[in-house]
Design a protein around this motif. Structure first.
Motif, PDB file in Angstrom:
ATOM      1  N   ARG A 180      13.941  -4.810  10.090  1.00  0.00           N
ATOM      2  CA  ARG A 180      13.428  -3.445  10.056  1.00  0.00           C
ATOM      3  C   ARG A 180      14.504  -2.449  10.465  1.00  0.00           C
ATOM      4  O   ARG A 180      14.700  -1.443   9.799  1.00  0.00           O
ATOM      5  N   VAL A 181      15.218  -2.738  11.557  1.00  0.00           N
ATOM      6  CA  VAL A 181      16.245  -1.830  12.052  1.00  0.00           C
ATOM      7  C   VAL A 181      17.414  -1.755  11.084  1.00  0.00           C
ATOM      8  O   VAL A 181      17.972  -0.701  10.835  1.00  0.00           O
ATOM      9  N   ARG A 182      17.788  -2.862  10.502  1.00  0.00           N
ATOM     10  CA  ARG A 182      18.933  -2.905   9.594  1.00  0.00           C
ATOM     11  C   ARG A 182      18.637  -2.261   8.241  1.00  0.00           C
ATOM     12  O   ARG A 182      19.552  -1.899   7.533  1.00  0.00           O
ATOM     13  N   GLY A 183      17.385  -2.145   7.860  1.00  0.00           N
ATOM     14  CA  GLY A 183      17.073  -1.481   6.610  1.00  0.00           C
ATOM     15  C   GLY A 183      16.874  -2.409   5.432  1.00  0.00           C
ATOM     16  O   GLY A 183      16.960  -1.984   4.288  1.00  0.00           O
ATOM     17  N   LEU A 184      16.598  -3.661   5.687  1.00  0.00           N
ATOM     18  CA  LEU A 184      16.409  -4.597   4.582  1.00  0.00           C
ATOM     19  C   LEU A 184      15.208  -4.229   3.720  1.00  0.00           C
ATOM     20  O   LEU A 184      15.208  -4.483   2.518  1.00  0.00           O
ATOM     21  N   GLU A 185      14.208  -3.598   4.313  1.00  0.00           N
ATOM     22  CA  GLU A 185      13.060  -3.148   3.521  1.00  0.00           C
ATOM     23  C   GLU A 185      13.518  -2.142   2.462  1.00  0.00           C
ATOM     24  O   GLU A 185      13.046  -2.158   1.328  1.00  0.00           O
ATOM     25  N   ILE A 186      14.470  -1.281   2.822  1.00  0.00           N
ATOM     26  CA  ILE A 186      15.006  -0.298   1.877  1.00  0.00           C
ATOM     27  C   ILE A 186      15.682  -1.011   0.712  1.00  0.00           C
ATOM     28  O   ILE A 186      15.490  -0.651  -0.452  1.00  0.00           O
ATOM     29  N   LEU A 187      16.447  -2.048   1.020  1.00  0.00           N
ATOM     30  CA  LEU A 187      17.125  -2.821  -0.027  1.00  0.00           C
ATOM     31  C   LEU A 187      16.114  -3.509  -0.936  1.00  0.00           C
ATOM     32  O   LEU A 187      16.260  -3.501  -2.163  1.00  0.00           O
ATOM     33  N   ILE A 188      15.079  -4.077  -0.365  1.00  0.00           N
ATOM     34  CA  ILE A 188      14.061  -4.770  -1.163  1.00  0.00           C
ATOM     35  C   ILE A 188      13.316  -3.764  -2.052  1.00  0.00           C
ATOM     36  O   ILE A 188      13.086  -4.007  -3.237  1.00  0.00           O
ATOM     37  N   ARG A 189      12.977  -2.607  -1.496  1.00  0.00           N
ATOM     38  CA  ARG A 189      12.302  -1.582  -2.309  1.00  0.00           C
ATOM     39  C   ARG A 189      13.234  -1.052  -3.408  1.00  0.00           C
ATOM     40  O   ARG A 189      12.798  -0.781  -4.524  1.00  0.00           O
ATOM     41  N   ALA A 190      14.525  -0.921  -3.099  1.00  0.00           N
ATOM     42  CA  ALA A 190      15.492  -0.496  -4.118  1.00  0.00           C
ATOM     43  C   ALA A 190      15.580  -1.536  -5.228  1.00  0.00           C
ATOM     44  O   ALA A 190      15.671  -1.193  -6.409  1.00  0.00           O
TER      45      ALA A 190
ATOM     46  N   LEU B 191      19.902  -9.999  -8.791  1.00  0.00           N
ATOM     47  CA  LEU B 191      19.645 -11.007  -7.769  1.00  0.00           C
ATOM     48  C   LEU B 191      20.157 -10.452  -6.447  1.00  0.00           C
ATOM     49  O   LEU B 191      21.328 -10.098  -6.328  1.00  0.00           O
ATOM     50  N   VAL B 192      19.278 -10.355  -5.474  1.00  0.00           N
ATOM     51  CA  VAL B 192      19.627  -9.873  -4.144  1.00  0.00           C
ATOM     52  C   VAL B 192      19.603 -11.063  -3.204  1.00  0.00           C
ATOM     53  O   VAL B 192      18.583 -11.752  -3.094  1.00  0.00           O
ATOM     54  N   CYS B 193      20.731 -11.306  -2.532  1.00  0.00           N
ATOM     55  CA  CYS B 193      20.818 -12.416  -1.580  1.00  0.00           C
ATOM     56  C   CYS B 193      20.915 -11.848  -0.174  1.00  0.00           C
ATOM     57  O   CYS B 193      21.822 -11.070   0.127  1.00  0.00           O
ATOM     58  N   LEU B 194      19.981 -12.233   0.668  1.00  0.00           N
ATOM     59  CA  LEU B 194      19.961 -11.801   2.062  1.00  0.00           C
ATOM     60  C   LEU B 194      20.589 -12.912   2.901  1.00  0.00           C
ATOM     61  O   LEU B 194      19.984 -13.965   3.100  1.00  0.00           O
ATOM     62  N   VAL B 195      21.795 -12.670   3.356  1.00  0.00           N
ATOM     63  CA  VAL B 195      22.541 -13.677   4.109  1.00  0.00           C
ATOM     64  C   VAL B 195      22.621 -13.229   5.558  1.00  0.00           C
ATOM     65  O   VAL B 195      23.053 -12.118   5.844  1.00  0.00           O
ATOM     66  N   GLY B 196      22.198 -14.091   6.468  1.00  0.00           N
ATOM     67  CA  GLY B 196      22.259 -13.786   7.893  1.00  0.00           C
ATOM     68  C   GLY B 196      20.945 -14.112   8.577  1.00  0.00           C
ATOM     69  O   GLY B 196      19.944 -14.397   7.928  1.00  0.00           O
ATOM     70  N   HIS B 197      20.991 -14.080   9.892  1.00  0.00           N
ATOM     71  CA  HIS B 197      19.796 -14.440  10.655  1.00  0.00           C
ATOM     72  C   HIS B 197      18.968 -13.203  10.973  1.00  0.00           C
ATOM     73  O   HIS B 197      19.458 -12.076  10.903  1.00  0.00           O
ATOM     74  N   HIS B 198      17.735 -13.442  11.304  1.00  0.00           N
ATOM     75  CA  HIS B 198      16.825 -12.379  11.742  1.00  0.00           C
ATOM     76  C   HIS B 198      16.442 -12.673  13.183  1.00  0.00           C
ATOM     77  O   HIS B 198      16.029 -13.793  13.501  1.00  0.00           O
ATOM     78  N   ARG B 199      16.584 -11.681  14.014  1.00  0.00           N
ATOM     79  CA  ARG B 199      16.278 -11.881  15.439  1.00  0.00           C
ATOM     80  C   ARG B 199      14.785 -12.078  15.680  1.00  0.00           C
ATOM     81  O   ARG B 199      14.396 -12.762  16.592  1.00  0.00           O
ATOM     82  N   ARG B 200      13.974 -11.444  14.843  1.00  0.00           N
ATOM     83  CA  ARG B 200      12.529 -11.530  15.044  1.00  0.00           C
ATOM     84  C   ARG B 200      11.879 -12.189  13.837  1.00  0.00           C
ATOM     85  O   ARG B 200      11.898 -11.658  12.733  1.00  0.00           O
ATOM     86  N   GLU B 201      11.294 -13.333  14.068  1.00  0.00           N
ATOM     87  CA  GLU B 201      10.667 -14.104  13.000  1.00  0.00           C
ATOM     88  C   GLU B 201       9.548 -13.323  12.315  1.00  0.00           C
ATOM     89  O   GLU B 201       9.398 -13.401  11.097  1.00  0.00           O
ATOM     90  N   GLU B 202       8.792 -12.532  13.085  1.00  0.00           N
ATOM     91  CA  GLU B 202       7.688 -11.778  12.469  1.00  0.00           C
ATOM     92  C   GLU B 202       8.213 -10.731  11.486  1.00  0.00           C
ATOM     93  O   GLU B 202       7.593 -10.478  10.452  1.00  0.00           O
ATOM     94  N   GLU B 203       9.373 -10.140  11.779  1.00  0.00           N
ATOM     95  CA  GLU B 203       9.958  -9.174  10.848  1.00  0.00           C
ATOM     96  C   GLU B 203      10.421  -9.871   9.569  1.00  0.00           C
ATOM     97  O   GLU B 203      10.258  -9.333   8.473  1.00  0.00           O
ATOM     98  N   LEU B 204      10.984 -11.046   9.703  1.00  0.00           N
ATOM     99  CA  LEU B 204      11.388 -11.808   8.522  1.00  0.00           C
ATOM    100  C   LEU B 204      10.168 -12.116   7.662  1.00  0.00           C
ATOM    101  O   LEU B 204      10.204 -11.942   6.443  1.00  0.00           O
ATOM    102  N   GLN B 205       9.081 -12.515   8.279  1.00  0.00           N
ATOM    103  CA  GLN B 205       7.862 -12.810   7.523  1.00  0.00           C
ATOM    104  C   GLN B 205       7.333 -11.563   6.820  1.00  0.00           C
ATOM    105  O   GLN B 205       6.872 -11.637   5.679  1.00  0.00           O
ATOM    106  N   GLU B 206       7.421 -10.406   7.490  1.00  0.00           N
ATOM    107  CA  GLU B 206       6.997  -9.154   6.858  1.00  0.00           C
ATOM    108  C   GLU B 206       7.854  -8.855   5.623  1.00  0.00           C
ATOM    109  O   GLU B 206       7.332  -8.428   4.590  1.00  0.00           O
TER     110      GLU B 206
END
Length: 176
Positions: free
Chosen positions: A1-11, A23-38
């Motif tokens: 959420r803080v990094r803006g991945l939702e913006i990338l997905i909506r784009a 093809l959008v590849c999201l590389v890296g870890h997420h600190r909060r599992e619930e945000e990743l699930q969202e």
């Protein structure tokens, strides 16, 4: 959420009809599992399961390989990041060092490194339509993409730590 991945997905959702091979590849870890699930739910909701791949946490060298294989590297930041106006990520330098076409939010910190249409394309922070527009532009203007790739590495030469350290030590010696 803080990094803006939702913006990338909506784009990606906006760009997909004009760019079916996206093809959008999201590389890296997420600190909060619930945000990743969202985020993964948003991918499902926007019907992007074949467009967005979550790679997850990988060793740094593998992450660099993902970056090097990308047609475009997108830096996404939001206003929720501390020092938003002056922030830029090490990823920005990695993207440029790998001679990638880069898109990033138009914020003061990023503008210290990227110049719009010279070594990257800037988009309006937090605006998925603006991000989609610059992504599509790179697809539609291959000569622009090629020029950005050619200017990428040279544009970060001033940030090489070896010359910076030499200049710093010289200045310290002058003052001693």
């Amino acid at each position: 959420r803080v990094r803006g991945l939702e913006i990338l997905i909506r784009a990606a959702s906006i760009a997909k009809p004009k760019l079916p091979s996206l093809l959008v590849c999201l590389v890296g870890h997420h600190r909060r599992e619930e945000e990743l699930q969202e985020l993964l739910e948003l991918v499902k909701e926007l019907d992007l399961l074949s467009t967005v791949r979550h790679i997850g946490k990988v060793p740094h060298e593998e992450a660099l390989n993902w970056m090097a294989s990308a047609d475009v590297c997108a830096l996404v930041l939001t206003a929720n990041i501390k020092n938003f106006q002056f922030t830029f990520s090490v990823k920005l330098f990695e993207y440029l060092a790998l001679n990638r076409a880069v898109v990033a939010p138009d914020i003061p910190g990023v503008r210290l490194v990227l110049r719009h249409e010279e070594n990257g394309l800037l988009y309006e922070p937090g605006n998925p339509e603006s991000l989609a527009e610059v992504l599509l532009r790179l697809h539609e203007e291959p000569e622009l993409k090629k020029r950005l790739e050619q200017t990428a590495r040279a544009s970060i030469a001033m940030y090489d730590w070896n010359p910076i350290n030499i200049r710093l030590f010289r200045e310290i010696e002058k003052r001693l």
